[in-house]
Design a protein around this motif. Structure first.
Motif, PDB file in Angstrom:
ATOM      1  N   GLU A  11       6.618   3.609  -7.435  1.00  0.00           N
ATOM      2  CA  GLU A  11       5.916   4.715  -8.111  1.00  0.00           C
ATOM      3  C   GLU A  11       6.754   6.001  -8.068  1.00  0.00           C
ATOM      4  N   PRO A  12       7.212   6.475  -9.244  1.00  0.00           N
ATOM      5  CA  PRO A  12       8.044   7.688  -9.277  1.00  0.00           C
ATOM      6  C   PRO A  12       7.331   8.913  -8.703  1.00  0.00           C
ATOM      7  N   LYS A  13       5.992   8.958  -8.818  1.00  0.00           N
ATOM      8  CA  LYS A  13       5.271  10.151  -8.341  1.00  0.00           C
ATOM      9  C   LYS A  13       4.810  10.003  -6.883  1.00  0.00           C
ATOM     10  N   SER A  14       5.315   9.028  -6.191  1.00  0.00           N
ATOM     11  CA  SER A  14       4.977   8.836  -4.769  1.00  0.00           C
ATOM     12  C   SER A  14       5.709   9.859  -3.908  1.00  0.00           C
ATOM     13  N   LEU A  15       5.338   9.925  -2.630  1.00  0.00           N
ATOM     14  CA  LEU A  15       6.071  10.751  -1.668  1.00  0.00           C
ATOM     15  C   LEU A  15       7.551  10.368  -1.668  1.00  0.00           C
ATOM     16  N   ASN A  16       7.825   9.062  -1.664  1.00  0.00           N
ATOM     17  CA  ASN A  16       9.213   8.623  -1.704  1.00  0.00           C
ATOM     18  C   ASN A  16       9.936   9.118  -2.951  1.00  0.00           C
ATOM     19  N   LYS A  20      13.075  11.642  -2.994  1.00  0.00           N
ATOM     20  CA  LYS A  20      14.319  11.229  -3.668  1.00  0.00           C
ATOM     21  C   LYS A  20      14.759  12.308  -4.658  1.00  0.00           C
ATOM     22  N   ASP A  21      13.815  12.790  -5.476  1.00  0.00           N
ATOM     23  CA  ASP A  21      14.152  13.846  -6.447  1.00  0.00           C
ATOM     24  C   ASP A  21      14.690  15.091  -5.728  1.00  0.00           C
ATOM     25  N   ALA A 147      26.498   6.191   6.243  1.00  0.00           N
ATOM     26  CA  ALA A 147      25.231   5.669   5.711  1.00  0.00           C
ATOM     27  C   ALA A 147      24.083   6.220   6.534  1.00  0.00           C
ATOM     28  N   MET A 148      22.934   6.361   5.879  1.00  0.00           N
ATOM     29  CA  MET A 148      21.742   6.883   6.546  1.00  0.00           C
ATOM     30  C   MET A 148      20.505   6.258   5.913  1.00  0.00           C
ATOM     31  N   LEU A 149      19.514   5.976   6.738  1.00  0.00           N
ATOM     32  CA  LEU A 149      18.230   5.509   6.216  1.00  0.00           C
ATOM     33  C   LEU A 149      17.288   6.695   6.020  1.00  0.00           C
ATOM     34  N   MET A 150      16.523   6.645   4.911  1.00  0.00           N
ATOM     35  CA  MET A 150      15.412   7.581   4.681  1.00  0.00           C
ATOM     36  C   MET A 150      14.162   6.709   4.580  1.00  0.00           C
ATOM     37  N   VAL A 151      13.270   6.831   5.570  1.00  0.00           N
ATOM     38  CA  VAL A 151      12.185   5.865   5.702  1.00  0.00           C
ATOM     39  C   VAL A 151      10.846   6.583   5.832  1.00  0.00           C
ATOM     40  N   THR A 152       9.819   6.045   5.210  1.00  0.00           N
ATOM     41  CA  THR A 152       8.461   6.544   5.418  1.00  0.00           C
ATOM     42  C   THR A 152       7.609   5.430   6.030  1.00  0.00           C
TER      43      THR A 152
ATOM     44  N   CYS B  59      -4.901   3.813 -11.027  1.00  0.00           N
ATOM     45  CA  CYS B  59      -4.966   5.259 -11.281  1.00  0.00           C
ATOM     46  C   CYS B  59      -3.656   5.704 -11.922  1.00  0.00           C
ATOM     47  N   GLU B  60      -3.538   6.999 -12.108  1.00  0.00           N
ATOM     48  CA  GLU B  60      -2.334   7.542 -12.744  1.00  0.00           C
ATOM     49  C   GLU B  60      -1.090   7.195 -11.925  1.00  0.00           C
ATOM     50  N   ARG B  61      -1.252   7.274 -10.585  1.00  0.00           N
ATOM     51  CA  ARG B  61      -0.132   6.902  -9.707  1.00  0.00           C
ATOM     52  C   ARG B  61      -0.410   5.543  -9.080  1.00  0.00           C
ATOM     53  N   PHE B  62       0.552   4.642  -9.146  1.00  0.00           N
ATOM     54  CA  PHE B  62       0.412   3.360  -8.464  1.00  0.00           C
ATOM     55  C   PHE B  62       0.509   3.591  -6.958  1.00  0.00           C
ATOM     56  N   ASN B  63      -0.519   3.151  -6.236  1.00  0.00           N
ATOM     57  CA  ASN B  63      -0.547   3.290  -4.777  1.00  0.00           C
ATOM     58  C   ASN B  63      -0.631   1.889  -4.180  1.00  0.00           C
TER      59      ASN B  63
END
Lengths: 259, 259
Positions: A11-16, A20-21, A147-152, B59-63
């Protein structure tokens, strides 16, 4: 410098997606060149199989290692994975970014590792002798890169603490940081981890970006995790056990880095 | 009894394929009923995404968690993953069989876990209170069933020993055995591991089958790994850290099972 972000969230609009953006913009504003492999957007093929060679399977039985070796040597790898290898060669630093799902990386990113890490590229590199067991764990094709991990994680920080029920985050990430990143030569930086993602509100996001910005600014100066190189004398070859006089009496993952 | 083997190797004539065939026959000869989910043969879709609900994203965002919850509750899950949940419910014992690739399971099997382990099925189950933090780690939908890993590695046994460079095999498998199997309730048996697969000749294969036969004969009587249940008093809730008076001073994965 050149930075490759390998990003795995649907999901582009996720926290991840937002992190990333932010990372891309922050790095570009600092003058770096950034490429993103957005695996879901690319519809990355996850399973390793015979179609990873343009010639299909080499022999009667498909052999993952041998078929990979032949395709790599002969320039007959599937285009998508060869392109990712080119990006790795181009990069000075690589960030793997993903949500921790079931205590590891998402399947689509695991499939990126399995297919891009060809025999002759990320493993099966270097000579084997009484003193040198292949170019791996500190040596290899990707040596000199960072290298580095970015993790949620959905879970809380305490759940991943030294005595937390999920296990310590450093141990959970060891098979990735040591086994996937250090193995082909990367210098591995401490991970950037955001816990309890469902409670990251606007203030939490601003704070996460501040911390991330700092980490990105120090991408070239942060001290890497001091994993022990395989071929520099610390390990008996070919047993590949840590020499008895180093960290005597200790066992487990943490023993493989200098404290 | 009913046994489900979830099997992830691309080549039917591989060592893994032969061991799988042996296991099926041995179990059937003993009177058990066996089902095999042969993920490569099924062309299992690895990536978790919005198409895992028949209705697409909610929804609008896939969760990932919320969409999984809704599809599970409303009986709108994709058919392939609902069928795997039925097989898990049917089984008395489940075997996950795979080659260890980059120190974890193949992507196609990781994607099976991510998609089949729906919210409300394998996680997000049970009440959360001051004394009970969900039905997980010893409780859950799959409680009362047994599970075992069947794993092959290219590396040597010494490389996976207590002081081996890859890390101890028990620690490498902990995120799977504890985080994927014990989490939704399985009793987890010690793993069946074959090392150095390129040196398993005819004699080695015969020996491996003998050991495997023994393990399968004892599937119902072998003592499971003594992981500590989350809600039985050993962990402080909600921090989920092991109580200070249990295994005092210890940290790491091994602390989460009774020695």
């Amino acid at each position: 410098m050149n930075v490759l972000i390998v990003y795995a969230h649907p999901e582009p609009k996720s926290l991840n997606g937002s992190l990333k953006d932010f990372a891309v913009k922050h790095l570009e504003d600092a003058g770096h060149v950034v490429k993103v492999s957005d695996l879901y957007a690319m519809k990355w093929k996850a399973p390793l199989d015979a179609s990873d060679s343009m010639d299909g399977q080499a022999c009667e039985r498909f052999n993952p290692a041998l078929d990979s070796k032949l395709a790599f040597e002969n320039g007959r790898q599937a285009k998508d994975l060869a392109e990712e290898q080119d990006k790795l060669q181009w990069a000075d630093a690589v960030i793997l970014q993903f949500p921790l799902w079931w205590f590891s990386m998402p399947a689509i990113l695991k499939g990126w590792v399995e297919r891009v890490y060809a025999y002759g590229f990320a493993y099966g590199v270097g000579e084997h002798s009484d003193t040198h067991w292949g170019d791996r764990y500190g040596e290899g094709t990707l040596a000199g890169k960072r290298a580095m991990l970015m993790v949620t994680t959905g879970g809380w920080e305490s759940h991943y603490s030294a005595r937390g029920i999920n296990g310590p985050i450093d141990d959970i990430l060891f098979p990735i940081q040591h086994g996937i990143l250090y193995y082909p030569g990367f210098d591995v930086l401490p991970p950037f981890v955001i816990y309890r993602t469902d409670r990251v509100g606007e203030a939490g996001f601003t704070k996460a970006c501040e911390t991330l910005a700092e980490r990105l600014d120090k991408l070239w100066t942060t001290e890497p995790i001091a994993f022990r190189p395989q071929n520099a004398g610390a390990y008996d070859i070919p047993a590949l056990t840590l020499r008895a006089d180093i960290a005597p009496g200790q066992t487990g993952f943490s023993m493989h880095s200098e404290q």
